[in-house]
Design an enzyme around this catalytic site. Structure first.
Site, PDB file in Angstrom:
ATOM      1  N   ASP A   8      -1.006   8.747   3.852  1.00 34.84           N
ATOM      2  CA  ASP A   8      -2.278   7.900   3.938  1.00 34.84           C
ATOM      3  C   ASP A   8      -3.052   7.778   4.902  1.00 34.84           C
ATOM      4  O   ASP A   8      -2.342   7.968   5.989  1.00 34.84           O
ATOM      5  CB  ASP A   8      -1.639   6.285   3.044  1.00 34.84           C
ATOM      6  CG  ASP A   8      -3.043   5.633   2.885  1.00 34.84           C
ATOM      7  OD1 ASP A   8      -4.077   6.040   2.374  1.00 34.84           O
ATOM      8  OD2 ASP A   8      -2.715   4.378   3.567  1.00 34.84           O
ATOM      9  N   LEU A   9      -4.261   7.371   5.057  1.00 37.69           N
ATOM     10  CA  LEU A   9      -5.386   7.301   6.113  1.00 37.69           C
ATOM     11  C   LEU A   9      -5.202   5.869   6.580  1.00 37.69           C
ATOM     12  O   LEU A   9      -4.662   5.357   7.519  1.00 37.69           O
ATOM     13  CB  LEU A   9      -6.400   7.866   6.041  1.00 37.69           C
ATOM     14  CG  LEU A   9      -7.503   7.658   6.986  1.00 37.69           C
ATOM     15  CD1 LEU A   9      -7.013   8.420   8.385  1.00 37.69           C
ATOM     16  CD2 LEU A   9      -8.946   8.072   6.511  1.00 37.69           C
ATOM     17  N   ASP A  10      -5.797   5.132   5.790  1.00 35.50           N
ATOM     18  CA  ASP A  10      -6.270   3.683   6.273  1.00 35.50           C
ATOM     19  C   ASP A  10      -4.997   2.720   6.369  1.00 35.50           C
ATOM     20  O   ASP A  10      -4.482   2.447   5.369  1.00 35.50           O
ATOM     21  CB  ASP A  10      -7.318   3.314   5.110  1.00 35.50           C
ATOM     22  CG  ASP A  10      -8.721   3.907   5.304  1.00 35.50           C
ATOM     23  OD1 ASP A  10      -9.145   3.863   6.305  1.00 35.50           O
ATOM     24  OD2 ASP A  10      -9.242   4.132   4.141  1.00 35.50           O
ATOM     25  N   THR A  16      -7.737   0.825  10.067  1.00 34.35           N
ATOM     26  CA  THR A  16      -9.094   0.993   9.631  1.00 34.35           C
ATOM     27  C   THR A  16      -9.240  -0.104   8.252  1.00 34.35           C
ATOM     28  O   THR A  16     -10.240  -0.680   8.095  1.00 34.35           O
ATOM     29  CB  THR A  16      -9.552   2.177   8.943  1.00 34.35           C
ATOM     30  OG1 THR A  16      -8.601   2.890   8.565  1.00 34.35           O
ATOM     31  CG2 THR A  16     -10.420   2.825  10.119  1.00 34.35           C
ATOM     32  N   LYS A  44      -6.178  -2.630  -1.020  1.00 31.13           N
ATOM     33  CA  LYS A  44      -5.594  -1.606  -0.263  1.00 31.13           C
ATOM     34  C   LYS A  44      -5.171  -0.391  -1.139  1.00 31.13           C
ATOM     35  O   LYS A  44      -4.602  -0.470  -1.992  1.00 31.13           O
ATOM     36  CB  LYS A  44      -4.387  -2.050   0.720  1.00 31.13           C
ATOM     37  CG  LYS A  44      -4.767  -2.907   2.000  1.00 31.13           C
ATOM     38  CD  LYS A  44      -3.346  -3.347   2.775  1.00 31.13           C
ATOM     39  CE  LYS A  44      -3.797  -4.177   3.779  1.00 31.13           C
ATOM     40  NZ  LYS A  44      -2.634  -4.551   4.607  1.00 31.13           N
ATOM     41  N   GLY A  45      -5.703   1.017  -0.507  1.00 28.50           N
ATOM     42  CA  GLY A  45      -5.298   1.960  -1.403  1.00 28.50           C
ATOM     43  C   GLY A  45      -6.323   2.202  -2.644  1.00 28.50           C
ATOM     44  O   GLY A  45      -6.519   3.214  -3.130  1.00 28.50           O
ATOM     45  N   ARG A  48     -13.347   2.524  -3.484  1.00 30.73           N
ATOM     46  CA  ARG A  48     -14.733   1.762  -3.141  1.00 30.73           C
ATOM     47  C   ARG A  48     -15.313   0.989  -4.441  1.00 30.73           C
ATOM     48  O   ARG A  48     -15.309  -0.072  -4.499  1.00 30.73           O
ATOM     49  CB  ARG A  48     -15.796   2.461  -2.347  1.00 30.73           C
ATOM     50  CG  ARG A  48     -16.670   1.518  -1.438  1.00 30.73           C
ATOM     51  CD  ARG A  48     -17.637   2.345  -0.798  1.00 30.73           C
ATOM     52  NE  ARG A  48     -17.309   3.585  -0.082  1.00 30.73           N
ATOM     53  CZ  ARG A  48     -17.830   4.610   0.294  1.00 30.73           C
ATOM     54  NH1 ARG A  48     -19.234   4.546   0.160  1.00 30.73           N
ATOM     55  NH2 ARG A  48     -17.463   5.528   0.903  1.00 30.73           N
ATOM     56  N   SER A 113      -5.681  10.204   0.738  1.00 32.67           N
ATOM     57  CA  SER A 113      -6.344   9.017   0.986  1.00 32.67           C
ATOM     58  C   SER A 113      -7.642   8.910  -0.208  1.00 32.67           C
ATOM     59  O   SER A 113      -8.174   9.829  -0.646  1.00 32.67           O
ATOM     60  CB  SER A 113      -6.833   9.108   2.186  1.00 32.67           C
ATOM     61  OG  SER A 113      -8.081   8.113   2.492  1.00 32.67           O
ATOM     62  N   ALA A 114      -7.799   7.713  -0.509  1.00 33.61           N
ATOM     63  CA  ALA A 114      -8.808   7.355  -1.288  1.00 33.61           C
ATOM     64  C   ALA A 114     -10.104   7.428  -0.853  1.00 33.61           C
ATOM     65  O   ALA A 114     -11.311   7.093  -1.433  1.00 33.61           O
ATOM     66  CB  ALA A 114      -8.695   5.893  -2.020  1.00 33.61           C
ATOM     67  N   SER A 115     -10.196   7.422   0.315  1.00 33.21           N
ATOM     68  CA  SER A 115     -11.454   7.285   1.265  1.00 33.21           C
ATOM     69  C   SER A 115     -12.471   8.291   1.230  1.00 33.21           C
ATOM     70  O   SER A 115     -11.900   9.571   1.022  1.00 33.21           O
ATOM     71  CB  SER A 115     -10.990   6.935   2.927  1.00 33.21           C
ATOM     72  OG  SER A 115     -12.345   6.876   3.437  1.00 33.21           O
ATOM     73  N   ASN A 117     -14.562   8.683   3.591  1.00 30.46           N
ATOM     74  CA  ASN A 117     -14.605   8.812   4.810  1.00 30.46           C
ATOM     75  C   ASN A 117     -13.698   9.583   5.692  1.00 30.46           C
ATOM     76  O   ASN A 117     -13.731   9.238   6.641  1.00 30.46           O
ATOM     77  CB  ASN A 117     -15.318   7.313   5.685  1.00 30.46           C
ATOM     78  CG  ASN A 117     -16.300   6.581   5.073  1.00 30.46           C
ATOM     79  OD1 ASN A 117     -17.291   7.410   5.166  1.00 30.46           O
ATOM     80  ND2 ASN A 117     -16.269   5.430   4.235  1.00 30.46           N
ATOM     81  N   LYS A 144      -5.445   5.442  -6.836  1.00 30.34           N
ATOM     82  CA  LYS A 144      -4.239   5.003  -6.579  1.00 30.34           C
ATOM     83  C   LYS A 144      -4.187   3.673  -7.537  1.00 30.34           C
ATOM     84  O   LYS A 144      -5.126   2.735  -7.336  1.00 30.34           O
ATOM     85  CB  LYS A 144      -3.848   4.566  -5.364  1.00 30.34           C
ATOM     86  CG  LYS A 144      -3.714   6.075  -4.319  1.00 30.34           C
ATOM     87  CD  LYS A 144      -3.432   5.588  -2.799  1.00 30.34           C
ATOM     88  CE  LYS A 144      -3.742   6.903  -1.826  1.00 30.34           C
ATOM     89  NZ  LYS A 144      -3.695   6.746  -0.643  1.00 30.34           N
ATOM     90  N   GLU A 168       2.779   5.440   3.132  1.00 31.85           N
ATOM     91  CA  GLU A 168       1.655   4.569   2.688  1.00 31.85           C
ATOM     92  C   GLU A 168       1.941   3.111   3.002  1.00 31.85           C
ATOM     93  O   GLU A 168       2.996   2.604   3.297  1.00 31.85           O
ATOM     94  CB  GLU A 168       1.931   4.481   0.920  1.00 31.85           C
ATOM     95  CG  GLU A 168       0.967   5.224   0.157  1.00 31.85           C
ATOM     96  CD  GLU A 168      -0.429   4.828   0.305  1.00 31.85           C
ATOM     97  OE1 GLU A 168      -0.686   3.756   0.868  1.00 31.85           O
ATOM     98  OE2 GLU A 168      -1.346   5.521  -0.070  1.00 31.85           O
ATOM     99  N   ASP A 169       0.748   2.362   3.161  1.00 29.03           N
ATOM    100  CA  ASP A 169       0.637   0.855   3.633  1.00 29.03           C
ATOM    101  C   ASP A 169       0.370   0.025   2.334  1.00 29.03           C
ATOM    102  O   ASP A 169       0.429  -1.071   2.284  1.00 29.03           O
ATOM    103  CB  ASP A 169      -0.051   0.575   4.531  1.00 29.03           C
ATOM    104  CG  ASP A 169      -1.766   0.684   4.285  1.00 29.03           C
ATOM    105  OD1 ASP A 169      -1.882   1.573   3.745  1.00 29.03           O
ATOM    106  OD2 ASP A 169      -2.443  -0.131   4.764  1.00 29.03           O
TER     107      ASP A 169
HETATM  108  C1  BG6 Z   1      -8.700   3.404   0.969  1.00 30.86           C
HETATM  109  C2  BG6 Z   1      -8.382   2.031   1.595  1.00 30.86           C
HETATM  110  O1  BG6 Z   1      -7.754   4.378   1.781  1.00 30.86           O
HETATM  111  O2  BG6 Z   1      -9.789   3.741   0.925  1.00 30.86           O
HETATM  112  C3  BG6 Z   1      -9.418   1.069   0.714  1.00 30.86           C
HETATM  113  O3  BG6 Z   1      -7.143   1.409   1.792  1.00 30.86           O
HETATM  114  C4  BG6 Z   1     -10.712   1.701   0.566  1.00 30.86           C
HETATM  115  O4  BG6 Z   1      -9.512  -0.056   1.388  1.00 30.86           O
HETATM  116  C5  BG6 Z   1     -10.626   2.908   0.034  1.00 30.86           C
HETATM  117  O5  BG6 Z   1     -11.754   0.789  -0.248  1.00 30.86           O
HETATM  118  C6  BG6 Z   1     -12.271   3.769  -0.222  1.00 30.86           C
HETATM  119  O6  BG6 Z   1     -12.746   3.933   1.317  1.00 30.86           O
HETATM  120  P1  BG6 Z   1     -14.037   4.499   1.572  1.00 30.86           P
HETATM  121  O7  BG6 Z   1     -13.926   4.763   3.035  1.00 30.86           O
HETATM  122  O8  BG6 Z   1     -14.309   5.534   0.704  1.00 30.86           O
HETATM  123  O9  BG6 Z   1     -14.873   3.267   1.343  1.00 30.86           O
HETATM  124 MG    MG Z   2      -3.678   2.593   3.255  1.00 33.63          MG
END
Ligand code: BG6
Ligand code: MG
Length: 217
Positions: A8-10, A16, A44-45, A48, A113-115, A117, A144, A168-169
């Site tokens: 996982d990333l964040d 972050t 978390k996870g 957005r 990762s769900a991000s 970014n 997730k 994972e956190d």
């Molecule tokens: C997850 C984070 O990795 O990504 C969440 O744990 C976050 O907190 C989600 O909302 C989405 O991230 P982003 O960068 O696309 O807004």
């Molecule tokens: Mg995380």
């Protein structure tokens, strides 16, 4: 036999998670409330879009899609201001060593990762080249705890899910790994991550010894 690690990333590679928390809280404050630490665990996870829906639900706030879209843009703008300051020195303790150790053992490495970014963050940290596959919020449809992100990562690596380990956190992330039938390593509190196969207090505990023990079993 373990053939791949999916990170996982964040909150695992870089802290972050605290910036997401600050950015969401700034948004909640506009509506006259704050997100508690306990509520933040549920974010978390989570994607957005789903995070915003949860926050609006907690504040009992009803908005139309256009208003929600504006808030999503605003939250990401606040978040990106923090992200722009990231550098190699922000990588969490032990992570670079683990990545290099896994490389030396010819174990595949993926990001799950769900991000949305994720790629610019890995680039800022200068570790993007260490990943054999990157699955992020831009390619995943089901957030997730749905296992999609990890199953896609395993598929891209060409490794069967049962040969993958997930780091994972987030509670939702541990659930996703378990649903994917992968070994789950939680980083954080045992009380929150009690469904993980192993829980480590922080990333510094991801030692070579610990990795060797996993690889031997
Ligand atoms: C997850 C984070 O990795 O990504 C969440 O744990 C976050 O907190 C989600 O909302 C989405 O991230 P982003 O960068 O696309 O807004
Ligand atoms: Mg995380």
């Amino acid at each position: 036999m373990i053939k791949a690690f999916i990170f996982d990333l964040d909150g695992v590679i870089v802290d972050t998670a605290k910036y997401h928390f600050i950015a969401w809280n700034e948004l909640a404050k506009q509506f006259g409330f704050e997100i508690t630490v306990h509520q933040n665990e549920q974010l978390k996870g989570v994607s957005r879009v789903k995070s915003l829906d949860l926050i609006l639900e907690w504040g009992n706030i009803h908005l139309d899609q256009a208003q929600k879209d504006l808030l999503l843009v605003q939250k990401n703008k606040t978040y990106l201001e923090f992200i722009n300051t990231l550098s190699k020195s922000d990588i969490l303790p032990g992570i670079v060593d683990v990545l290099n150790y896994l490389k030396s053992k010819k174990i595949a490495i993926a990001l799950g990762s769900a991000s949305k970014n994720a790629v610019p963050i890995l680039e800022k940290l200068e570790i993007d080249a260490l990943f054999d596959a990157i699955i992020d919020g831009n390619v995943v449809e089901k957030a997730k705890p749905n296992p999609e992100v990890f199953l896609k990562a395993a598929d891209k690596l060409g490794v069967m899910p049962e040969y993958c380990v997930v780091i994972e956190d987030a509670k939702a992330g541990v659930e996703a790994a378990n649903s994917a039938e992968m070994m789950s390593i939680g980083i954080g509190s045992k009380a929150v991550l009690n469904d993980a196969n192993y829980v480590l207090e922080d990333t510094a505990k991801l030692s070579k010894n610990f990795i060797d023990t996993l690889l031997k079993n």
